[in-house]
Design a protein around this motif. Structure first.
Motif, PDB file in Angstrom:
ATOM      1  N   LEU A 188      10.430   2.839  -9.237  1.00 53.73           N
ATOM      2  CA  LEU A 188      10.238   1.586  -8.517  1.00 53.73           C
ATOM      3  C   LEU A 188       9.051   1.716  -7.568  1.00 53.73           C
ATOM      4  CD1 LEU A 188      11.346  -1.266  -8.027  1.00 53.73           C
ATOM      5  CD2 LEU A 188      12.752  -0.299  -6.185  1.00 53.73           C
ATOM      6  N   PHE A 189       7.922   1.112  -7.931  1.00 48.44           N
ATOM      7  CA  PHE A 189       6.719   1.092  -7.106  1.00 48.44           C
ATOM      8  C   PHE A 189       6.344   2.483  -6.570  1.00 48.44           C
ATOM      9  CE2 PHE A 189       8.739  -3.161  -6.245  1.00 48.44           C
ATOM     10  CZ  PHE A 189       7.884  -3.875  -7.064  1.00 48.44           C
ATOM     11  N   PRO A 190       6.053   3.440  -7.448  1.00 47.82           N
ATOM     12  CA  PRO A 190       5.758   4.799  -6.952  1.00 47.82           C
ATOM     13  C   PRO A 190       4.543   4.869  -6.042  1.00 47.82           C
ATOM     14  CG  PRO A 190       5.199   4.572  -9.295  1.00 47.82           C
ATOM     15  CD  PRO A 190       5.966   3.349  -8.908  1.00 47.82           C
ATOM     16  N   LEU A 191       3.496   4.067  -6.325  1.00 46.80           N
ATOM     17  CA  LEU A 191       2.296   4.105  -5.485  1.00 46.80           C
ATOM     18  C   LEU A 191       2.460   3.322  -4.182  1.00 46.80           C
ATOM     19  CD1 LEU A 191      -0.561   3.717  -8.139  1.00 46.80           C
ATOM     20  CD2 LEU A 191       0.173   5.791  -6.953  1.00 46.80           C
ATOM     21  N   TRP A 192       3.566   2.597  -4.055  1.00 49.95           N
ATOM     22  CA  TRP A 192       3.815   1.812  -2.848  1.00 49.95           C
ATOM     23  C   TRP A 192       4.655   2.563  -1.824  1.00 49.95           C
ATOM     24  CZ3 TRP A 192       1.938  -3.140  -1.865  1.00 49.95           C
ATOM     25  CH2 TRP A 192       1.269  -3.750  -2.924  1.00 49.95           C
ATOM     26  N   ARG A 193       5.210   3.689  -2.205  1.00 52.76           N
ATOM     27  CA  ARG A 193       6.123   4.393  -1.305  1.00 52.76           C
ATOM     28  C   ARG A 193       5.418   4.855  -0.041  1.00 52.76           C
ATOM     29  NH1 ARG A 193       9.307   8.061  -5.852  1.00 52.76           N
ATOM     30  NH2 ARG A 193      10.346   6.313  -6.895  1.00 52.76           N
ATOM     31  N   LEU A 194       4.281   5.520  -0.201  1.00 53.30           N
ATOM     32  CA  LEU A 194       3.556   6.009   0.975  1.00 53.30           C
ATOM     33  C   LEU A 194       3.100   4.859   1.872  1.00 53.30           C
ATOM     34  CD1 LEU A 194       2.332   8.303   2.610  1.00 53.30           C
ATOM     35  CD2 LEU A 194       0.328   8.228   1.107  1.00 53.30           C
ATOM     36  N   PRO A 195       2.442   3.812   1.333  1.00 50.56           N
ATOM     37  CA  PRO A 195       2.053   2.697   2.203  1.00 50.56           C
ATOM     38  C   PRO A 195       3.234   2.033   2.904  1.00 50.56           C
ATOM     39  CG  PRO A 195       0.876   2.568   0.118  1.00 50.56           C
ATOM     40  CD  PRO A 195       1.898   3.639  -0.033  1.00 50.56           C
ATOM     41  N   LEU A 196       4.345   1.841   2.189  1.00 48.17           N
ATOM     42  CA  LEU A 196       5.500   1.195   2.806  1.00 48.17           C
ATOM     43  C   LEU A 196       6.124   2.076   3.884  1.00 48.17           C
ATOM     44  CD1 LEU A 196       7.217  -0.487  -0.285  1.00 48.17           C
ATOM     45  CD2 LEU A 196       5.931  -1.602   1.548  1.00 48.17           C
TER      46      LEU A 196
ATOM     47  N   ILE B 232      -1.363  -5.022  15.059  1.00 47.36           N
ATOM     48  CA  ILE B 232      -1.702  -3.608  15.256  1.00 47.36           C
ATOM     49  C   ILE B 232      -1.482  -2.834  13.967  1.00 47.36           C
ATOM     50  CG2 ILE B 232      -1.004  -1.507  16.467  1.00 47.36           C
ATOM     51  CD1 ILE B 232      -0.403  -3.235  18.907  1.00 47.36           C
ATOM     52  N   VAL B 233      -0.340  -3.061  13.319  1.00 43.95           N
ATOM     53  CA  VAL B 233      -0.057  -2.379  12.056  1.00 43.95           C
ATOM     54  C   VAL B 233      -1.086  -2.778  10.999  1.00 43.95           C
ATOM     55  CG1 VAL B 233       1.628  -2.124  10.191  1.00 43.95           C
ATOM     56  CG2 VAL B 233       2.393  -2.185  12.569  1.00 43.95           C
ATOM     57  N   SER B 234      -1.437  -4.048  10.956  1.00 40.51           N
ATOM     58  CA  SER B 234      -2.418  -4.522   9.977  1.00 40.51           C
ATOM     59  C   SER B 234      -3.766  -3.843  10.164  1.00 40.51           C
ATOM     60  CB  SER B 234      -2.569  -6.050  10.097  1.00 40.51           C
ATOM     61  OG  SER B 234      -3.523  -6.533   9.189  1.00 40.51           O
TER      62      SER B 234
ATOM     63  N   LEU C 109      -2.245   0.214   0.342  1.00 44.28           N
ATOM     64  CA  LEU C 109      -2.394   0.187   1.797  1.00 44.28           C
ATOM     65  C   LEU C 109      -3.035  -1.114   2.252  1.00 44.28           C
ATOM     66  CD1 LEU C 109      -3.598   3.833   2.579  1.00 44.28           C
ATOM     67  CD2 LEU C 109      -1.541   2.765   3.498  1.00 44.28           C
ATOM     68  N   GLY C 110      -4.088  -1.521   1.530  1.00 40.83           N
ATOM     69  CA  GLY C 110      -4.795  -2.745   1.892  1.00 40.83           C
ATOM     70  C   GLY C 110      -3.940  -3.986   1.732  1.00 40.83           C
ATOM     71  N   LEU C 111      -3.158  -4.041   0.644  1.00 36.11           N
ATOM     72  CA  LEU C 111      -2.318  -5.225   0.419  1.00 36.11           C
ATOM     73  C   LEU C 111      -1.188  -5.325   1.444  1.00 36.11           C
ATOM     74  CD1 LEU C 111      -2.133  -5.232  -3.489  1.00 36.11           C
ATOM     75  CD2 LEU C 111      -3.434  -6.764  -2.009  1.00 36.11           C
ATOM     76  N   VAL C 112      -0.620  -4.176   1.830  1.00 38.44           N
ATOM     77  CA  VAL C 112       0.406  -4.195   2.875  1.00 38.44           C
ATOM     78  C   VAL C 112      -0.219  -4.630   4.202  1.00 38.44           C
ATOM     79  CG1 VAL C 112       2.030  -2.788   4.205  1.00 38.44           C
ATOM     80  CG2 VAL C 112       1.843  -2.466   1.743  1.00 38.44           C
TER      81      VAL C 112
ATOM     82  N   VAL D 284      -8.677 -11.710   3.221  1.00 41.18           N
ATOM     83  CA  VAL D 284      -8.087 -12.409   2.077  1.00 41.18           C
ATOM     84  C   VAL D 284      -8.947 -12.225   0.830  1.00 41.18           C
ATOM     85  CG1 VAL D 284      -7.465 -14.681   1.149  1.00 41.18           C
ATOM     86  CG2 VAL D 284      -6.895 -14.098   3.520  1.00 41.18           C
ATOM     87  N   LEU D 285     -10.267 -12.263   1.000  1.00 41.43           N
ATOM     88  CA  LEU D 285     -11.177 -12.047  -0.132  1.00 41.43           C
ATOM     89  C   LEU D 285     -10.987 -10.656  -0.729  1.00 41.43           C
ATOM     90  CD1 LEU D 285     -13.552 -12.989  -1.894  1.00 41.43           C
ATOM     91  CD2 LEU D 285     -15.095 -12.118  -0.124  1.00 41.43           C
ATOM     92  N   LEU D 286     -10.822  -9.656   0.124  1.00 42.40           N
ATOM     93  CA  LEU D 286     -10.572  -8.299  -0.374  1.00 42.40           C
ATOM     94  C   LEU D 286      -9.273  -8.255  -1.176  1.00 42.40           C
ATOM     95  CD1 LEU D 286     -11.447  -6.131   2.780  1.00 42.40           C
ATOM     96  CD2 LEU D 286     -12.836  -6.492   0.752  1.00 42.40           C
ATOM     97  N   GLY D 287      -8.243  -8.939  -0.673  1.00 40.77           N
ATOM     98  CA  GLY D 287      -6.981  -8.956  -1.393  1.00 40.77           C
ATOM     99  C   GLY D 287      -7.085  -9.640  -2.745  1.00 40.77           C
ATOM    100  N   ILE D 288      -7.836 -10.735  -2.801  1.00 37.14           N
ATOM    101  CA  ILE D 288      -7.989 -11.462  -4.073  1.00 37.14           C
ATOM    102  C   ILE D 288      -8.740 -10.620  -5.096  1.00 37.14           C
ATOM    103  CG2 ILE D 288      -9.098 -13.462  -5.155  1.00 37.14           C
ATOM    104  CD1 ILE D 288      -8.511 -15.027  -2.595  1.00 37.14           C
ATOM    105  N   THR D 289      -9.806  -9.953  -4.676  1.00 38.67           N
ATOM    106  CA  THR D 289     -10.604  -9.161  -5.624  1.00 38.67           C
ATOM    107  C   THR D 289      -9.887  -7.890  -6.056  1.00 38.67           C
ATOM    108  OG1 THR D 289     -11.742  -8.127  -3.746  1.00 38.67           O
ATOM    109  CG2 THR D 289     -12.821 -10.007  -4.803  1.00 38.67           C
TER     110      THR D 289
END
Length: 450
Positions: A172-180, A225-227, A269-272, A336-341
């Motif tokens: 389940l989302f292995p690459l998302w574990r560290l960012p989350l 701050i987290v963002s 990391l960027g999307l979170v 937002v542009l970074l997220g879209i691309t």
């Protein structure tokens, strides 16, 4: 048809077909696999319990009984669920010497004591079963098919490794574990930090109960701050990698494993970080309609009337707040542009230079604007001793540490003297005496975010 148009070739009329491949199963996966094989020049025959499913199959394929289909091909893809493997034991003689490719997936991990491939091998002992396997010849045949389909084949060892491979799609989302995990830890730390400085401090020192500010005010301090910190963490590994290449004098030495893993999850990391940025925007939009804010405005206005005072216009404050909002709006727009691309459907339409420009050049510009937005928010507050409650600096000051480090490192890397050397290294130049990490002539390319 226009004279300058190209006619689509009917798959059934393709000449010089490659060998015939058999597929057991006419479900979604079997049909998709068969279509891809036909497009690559293979003949495809389906083995099915009934011929009624023939209308759904790709044009150019054949459908037969399992026994008849098994006789038509040497390589057979088993595209049925494990609970339907029972019919294969009755085909043991027909499958003797065949190569069975197991493509089934389980619904959850640890569902069976053995892997599907090992179970399949016991049902048909005379066949060679592959997801990974023990026969080099069988592996080569399947590798040739995979390469014909424009896939990259990877040998993962013997059949005993099948259980590990079958569990990969269930992760389940292995690459998302560290960012989350980073996001959760950062959010918890910042939230309790501002809770201590604001709510607990007021309760202890002044006896005031302002716990209601937890819902909006404190959350809206933690989210930006987290963002900002997580956006900085997207670009910090690229800067560290640049300095490592300078230190090593070559691009052919492997990065440390921790840096490799960090760089692989930069997109996540960027999307979170963008999600926390959205939360900050939404929480900010509700500020004018909050009861607490309207109460404070009313109290202040009444006090001016009672004291017969005038609220003087402050030109410096006007510049500060307009600049503060402007930096925030521009930074969030680029964010937002970074997220879209980063979405595959968008990034696939960009060439390498366009994608690098957006994710690197505009990415650093986004970080710079968001950092400037934070500086303007704090302004000269760091000079006020009252801002250091219980000797704890304002939370916004903590958020500036990582972004400032990243921007300083990038500034060093783009200075002409350093940039020329980094560019030469990335083009293949090596400092004399530097060899690869393995001590030989083997060169391992590493991807690096500029």
């Amino acid at each position: 048809m226009n004279s300058n148009s190209v006619a689509m070739t009917d798959l059934s009329e393709m000449k010089h077909k490659l060998e015939t491949v058999c597929i057991f199963g006419t479900g979604d996966f079997g049909r998709s696999l068969g279509l891809r094989l036909l497009q690559s020049g293979y003949g495809v025959v389906y083995g099915s319990r009934g011929l009624k499913n023939s209308l759904l199959l790709p044009k150019g394929s054949k459908i037969m009984s399992h026994a008849e289909a098994a006789c038509e091909a040497h390589v057979i893809f088993v595209a049925v669920q494990r609970e339907h493997y029972g019919f294969l034991s009755s085909l043991a003689s027909d499958l003797e010497g065949k190569v069975l490719v197991d493509v089934s997936n389980n619904l959850k991990r640890g569902l069976y004591p053995e892997s599907n491939a090992e179970y399949l091998s016991k049902l048909v002992p005379g066949a060679t079963v592959l997801i990974c396997g023990d026969s080099a010849d069988a592996k080569q045949q399947v590798t040739n098919i995979a390469q014909s389909l424009s896939f990259t084949a990877l040998d993962r060892g013997s059949l005993r490794a099948a259980a590990e491979l079958e569990d990969l799609p269930l992760q389940l989302f292995p690459l998302w574990r560290l960012p989350l995990n980073i996001a959760i830890c950062l959010t918890a730390f910042i939230f309790f930090y501002v809770l201590t400085r604001i709510v607990i401090y007021e309760r202890v020192t002044n006896g005031k109960d302002i716990a209601f500010r937890i819902m909006i005010s404190l959350a809206n301090k933690a989210f930006p701050i987290v963002s900002l910190v997580m956006l900085s963490l997207c670009y910090l590994p690229g800067a560290l990698a640049g300095f490592l290449q300078l230190y090593n004098g070559t691009k052919y030495r492997r990065f440390p494993d921790w840096l490799d893993r960090w760089m692989l999850c930069r997109k996540q990391l960027g999307l979170v970080a963008l999600a926390f940025g959205f939360l900050h925007v939404l929480y900010t939009l509700v500020i004018p309609i909050r009861y607490y804010v309207r109460y404070r405005i009313n109290v202040y206005t009444i006090s001016l009337v009672k004291d017969n005072k005038t609220y003087e216009f402050d030109n410096t404050a006007a510049w500060r707040f307009d600049s503060y909002y402007s930096m925030g709006i521009l930074g969030f727009g680029l964010f937002v542009l970074l997220g879209i691309t980063s979405l595959p459907s968008v990034s696939n339409s960009l060439n390498w230079r366009e994608f690098r420009f957006v994710q690197s050049k505009l990415g650093y510009l986004t970080l710079l604007l968001c950092t400037a937005h934070t500086f303007l928010y704090g302004w000269n507050r760091f000079l006020n001793p009252e801002s250091y409650r219980w000797w704890m600096p304002p939370a916004y000051m903590l958020s500036l540490v990582v972004p400032c480090v990243v921007l300083i490192l990038k500034l060093i890397l783009i200075t002409p003297c350093v940039d020329r050397k980094v560019t030469r290294i990335r083009q293949g130049w090596e400092r004399q005496g530097k060899t690869s990490a393995n001590g030989g002539d083997t060169k391992i390319n590493q991807r690096l975010m500029a």
